[in-house]
Design a protein around this motif. Structure first.
Motif, PDB file in Angstrom:
ATOM      1  N   SER A 463       0.847  -1.193   0.000  1.00  0.00           N
ATOM      2  CA  SER A 463       0.000   0.000   0.000  1.00  0.00           C
ATOM      3  C   SER A 463       0.882   1.242   0.000  1.00  0.00           C
ATOM      4  CB  SER A 463      -0.925   0.012   1.221  1.00  0.00           C
ATOM      5  OG  SER A 463      -0.184   0.181   2.418  1.00  0.00           O
ATOM      6  N   SER A 464       0.275   2.369  -0.339  1.00  0.00           N
ATOM      7  CA  SER A 464       1.019   3.631  -0.377  1.00  0.00           C
ATOM      8  C   SER A 464       1.414   4.075   1.023  1.00  0.00           C
ATOM      9  CB  SER A 464       0.168   4.713  -1.048  1.00  0.00           C
ATOM     10  OG  SER A 464      -1.076   4.857  -0.368  1.00  0.00           O
ATOM     11  N   SER A 465       0.601   3.755   2.020  1.00  0.00           N
ATOM     12  CA  SER A 465       0.886   4.104   3.415  1.00  0.00           C
ATOM     13  C   SER A 465      -0.134   3.396   4.292  1.00  0.00           C
ATOM     14  CB  SER A 465       0.795   5.624   3.628  1.00  0.00           C
ATOM     15  OG  SER A 465      -0.537   6.071   3.414  1.00  0.00           O
ATOM     16  N   ASP A 470      -2.832  -0.345  13.707  1.00  0.00           N
ATOM     17  CA  ASP A 470      -4.102  -1.071  13.634  1.00  0.00           C
ATOM     18  C   ASP A 470      -4.741  -1.029  12.247  1.00  0.00           C
ATOM     19  OD1 ASP A 470      -4.009  -1.799  16.318  1.00  0.00           O
ATOM     20  OD2 ASP A 470      -4.947   0.089  16.952  1.00  0.00           O
ATOM     21  N   HIS A 471      -4.101  -0.348  11.297  1.00  0.00           N
ATOM     22  CA  HIS A 471      -4.688  -0.229   9.959  1.00  0.00           C
ATOM     23  C   HIS A 471      -3.648  -0.522   8.881  1.00  0.00           C
ATOM     24  CE1 HIS A 471      -7.428   2.164  12.505  1.00  0.00           C
ATOM     25  NE2 HIS A 471      -8.363   1.782  11.654  1.00  0.00           N
ATOM     26  N   GLN A 472      -2.871  -1.579   9.071  1.00  0.00           N
ATOM     27  CA  GLN A 472      -1.835  -1.944   8.119  1.00  0.00           C
ATOM     28  C   GLN A 472      -2.435  -2.588   6.870  1.00  0.00           C
ATOM     29  OE1 GLN A 472       1.754  -3.771   9.873  1.00  0.00           O
ATOM     30  NE2 GLN A 472       0.673  -3.654  11.838  1.00  0.00           N
ATOM     31  N   ALA A 487      -5.227   4.455   4.733  1.00  0.00           N
ATOM     32  CA  ALA A 487      -4.030   5.234   4.425  1.00  0.00           C
ATOM     33  C   ALA A 487      -3.861   6.377   5.422  1.00  0.00           C
ATOM     34  CB  ALA A 487      -4.117   5.784   3.004  1.00  0.00           C
ATOM     35  N   LYS A 488      -2.686   6.981   5.419  1.00  0.00           N
ATOM     36  CA  LYS A 488      -2.437   8.143   6.271  1.00  0.00           C
ATOM     37  C   LYS A 488      -3.344   9.298   5.856  1.00  0.00           C
ATOM     38  CE  LYS A 488       2.403   7.258   7.465  1.00  0.00           C
ATOM     39  NZ  LYS A 488       3.799   7.761   7.363  1.00  0.00           N
TER      40      LYS A 488
END
Length: 548
Positions: A463-465, A470-472, A487-488
């Motif tokens: 992924s891009s980020s 907890d949200h990998q 994502a961030k």
């Protein structure tokens, strides 16, 4: 809802336009009847705020049935004189037709597949372009395809549908929100001859279906589903009209079956028969050609209308026929249903329903069968019908034979018997199924690729980020207990990528939102990029030139 007028070899292709009303717009009304008994013939899906218009398109009058160059394999067809309308597909209307247009305004829309000719002037306005003719008598039957059901538009100067050889017709109307009759231009279907709802216009659609029925019976249900037109006994004697048969099951409303005219039908006894002077006599109906079809359904997943604890929906797929309990819906329940997930794309040829209890109030007298590639399409009229809505009557086995093979993942069965919940509320019929068997062939497609099962490993995902621990990206799988991938906040071009290792044909992408307590996070829009080189990915387009 059965597809195009002929098989694919004749050159038909399909397309669609999705129409969505703006949030402050009125709801669709769709039809002139109440919403409970509405059972349309036109394919959706459609909801109160959105609908999908589907099209069958043929852009050439010359159909090549074989590509070997033989002139005998070419069919040159022309539209016959009459009083009817079609959509324009080429640069101009076919010979004998005149053009007209209906402007549609106030929708967001998206397109897909091959479409008839349309005029677009903004992101919310477009025009349907019609070709109409009125150079023949509407009562004079003309020759058009008669193998499968299809639609034509009502002619410009008639209140009746054009007669077609070997076809019955029914006039349907489908309503669209509409404010200004001045948006009708030139020669058009007869819109204005029919009552319209306030600020709606009814599209006058002529639904045609073949008169001829299947003239053979399946041993699967010992002829219970036979609805052909044989009306003589095996000795050649003409059958009496069912209305003249003075037996309980032909007159009592709790026994109503498909007893039409004097056609042979299966009663409580085998095989299909009829009556002469109240004496039963067997009919000589040939057996349908046997086919090498596989049986699907056992052990697959499902959804169903409400039930009690003693009659679980899992019993429908346990492989046990007339052994143990069956599924029974709760009562009252308007239009109870059962949905089977085949978990892959199957070419469905028939749906066989087994029952244990066939007495009132466990009546299944108006049952629809559907096949689709999306789970809930049958609830919004977006699923293809397998067979006509049929009356299984008191038969414990009934085979719904599809008019043509349908490729799909979901098979649904719906009981329309007494659909008005305001009528004798609390006395709606139960819906009982002992077992469902789907007869067909595997296409080897539509199977999940492994993000759910784990066959796609974490190292194949990037992924891009990611927002936090907890949200990998490794949590970006369906039906996982974790919080999912996110994502961030300042990632302006977020992306999620899966490396499938080997080239594969992808047929769809399924997304799931994140729910944390009362908060739900959903993706509002996204693009799909694909390719065999991660540094040179193409954006998916449908139709070509339109980013999906």
């Amino acid at each position: 809802m059965f597809g195009c007028p002929e098989s694919d070899e004749y050159g038909w292709s399909t397309g669609y336009i999705n129409l969505t009303l703006f949030e402050n717009s009125r709801n669709f009304i769709w039809n002139d009847d109440d919403l409970f008994t509405f059972e349309p013939h036109i394919l959706g899906p459609y909801t109160q705020h959105a609908m999908q218009m589907n099209f069958c398109v043929m852009k050439s009058n010359i159909t090549i049935l074989d590509d070997d160059g033989d002139e005998d394999d070419k069919v040159n067809r022309t539209w016959p004189p009459g009083n009817y309308c079609i959509y324009r597909t080429g640069e101009e209307c076919p010979f004998g037709f005149n053009e007209g247009s209906l402007n549609i305004r106030g929708y967001n829309y998206s397109l897909g597949g091959n479409l008839p000719h349309m005029l677009f002037d903004s992101s919310s306005n477009f025009a349907l372009v019609y070709c109409c003719r009125e150079d023949g008598k509407v009562d004079q039957s003309v020759h058009l395809p008669s193998e499968f059901p299809f639609f034509l538009y009502l002619g410009p100067s008639t209140e009746k549908c054009q007669e077609i050889d070997k076809m019955d017709w029914k006039l349907d109307e489908f309503y669209l929100p509409y404010d200004n009759n001045s948006w009708l231009d030139e020669l058009l279907p007869n819109f204005l001859s029919h009552p319209t709802h306030t600020s709606h216009i009814g599209l006058p659609l002529c639904y045609y279906q073949p008169i001829r029925k299947r003239e053979c019976m399946y041993k699967t249900d010992d002829g219970a589903s036979y609805n052909g037109q044989l009306n003589v006994t095996k000795y050649g004697n003409p059958c009496d009209l069912w209305t003249n048969v003075t037996l309980d099951f032909t007159s009592n409303t709790q026994w109503i079956g498909e007893f039409e005219n004097n056609f042979c039908r299966k009663t409580r006894l085998d095989p299909p028969s009829c009556y002469i002077n109240s004496t039963r006599s067997t009919c000589n109906i040939p057996e349908c050609e046997k086919d090498s079809l596989s049986v699907f359904g056992k052990g697959r997943s499902y959804n169903a209308a409400k039930h009690d604890e003693q009659n679980m929906p899992s019993y429908v797929l346990d492989g046990l026929i007339r052994t143990g309990p069956s599924y029974v819906s709760e009562r009252p329940s308007s239009k109870p249903w059962y949905l089977l997930n085949l978990e892959e794309y199957i070419e469905v040829h028939a749906i066989v329903i087994h029952r244990q209890k066939v007495w009132y109030p466990l009546n299944n007298r108006y049952v629809g069968t559907y096949v689709s590639k999306h789970r809930w399409d049958f609830l919004t009229y977006g699923a293809y019908r397998c067979d006509d809505n049929r009356n299984p009557w008191k038969h414990k086995i009934f085979r719904f034979q599809c008019k043509r093979p349908i490729i799909g993942q979901y098979v649904s069965v719906k009981n329309y018997d007494i659909t008005d919940p305001g009528h004798e509320e609390g006395f709606l019929h139960y819906f009982e199924i002992d077992e469902i068997q789907v007869l067909g062939r595997s296409t080897m497609c539509g199977r999940r690729l492994g993000l759910i099962t784990g066959d796609v490993y974490d190292y194949q995902i990037e992924s891009s980020s990611h927002k936090d621990h907890d949200h990998q990206f490794t949590f970006g799988r369906l039906f996982r207990p974790e919080n999912g991938w996110c994502a961030k906040p300042f990632d302006n071009v977020p992306w999620f990528m899966v490396d499938l290792i080997v080239p594969l044909k992808i047929q769809g992408v399924e997304l799931q939102g994140i729910k944390a307590g009362q908060n739900v996070k959903l993706i509002s829009s996204f693009n799909i990029l694909y390719g065999i080189d991660r540094n040179n990915l193409a954006t998916y387009e449908d139709p070509k030139g339109t980013i999906k």
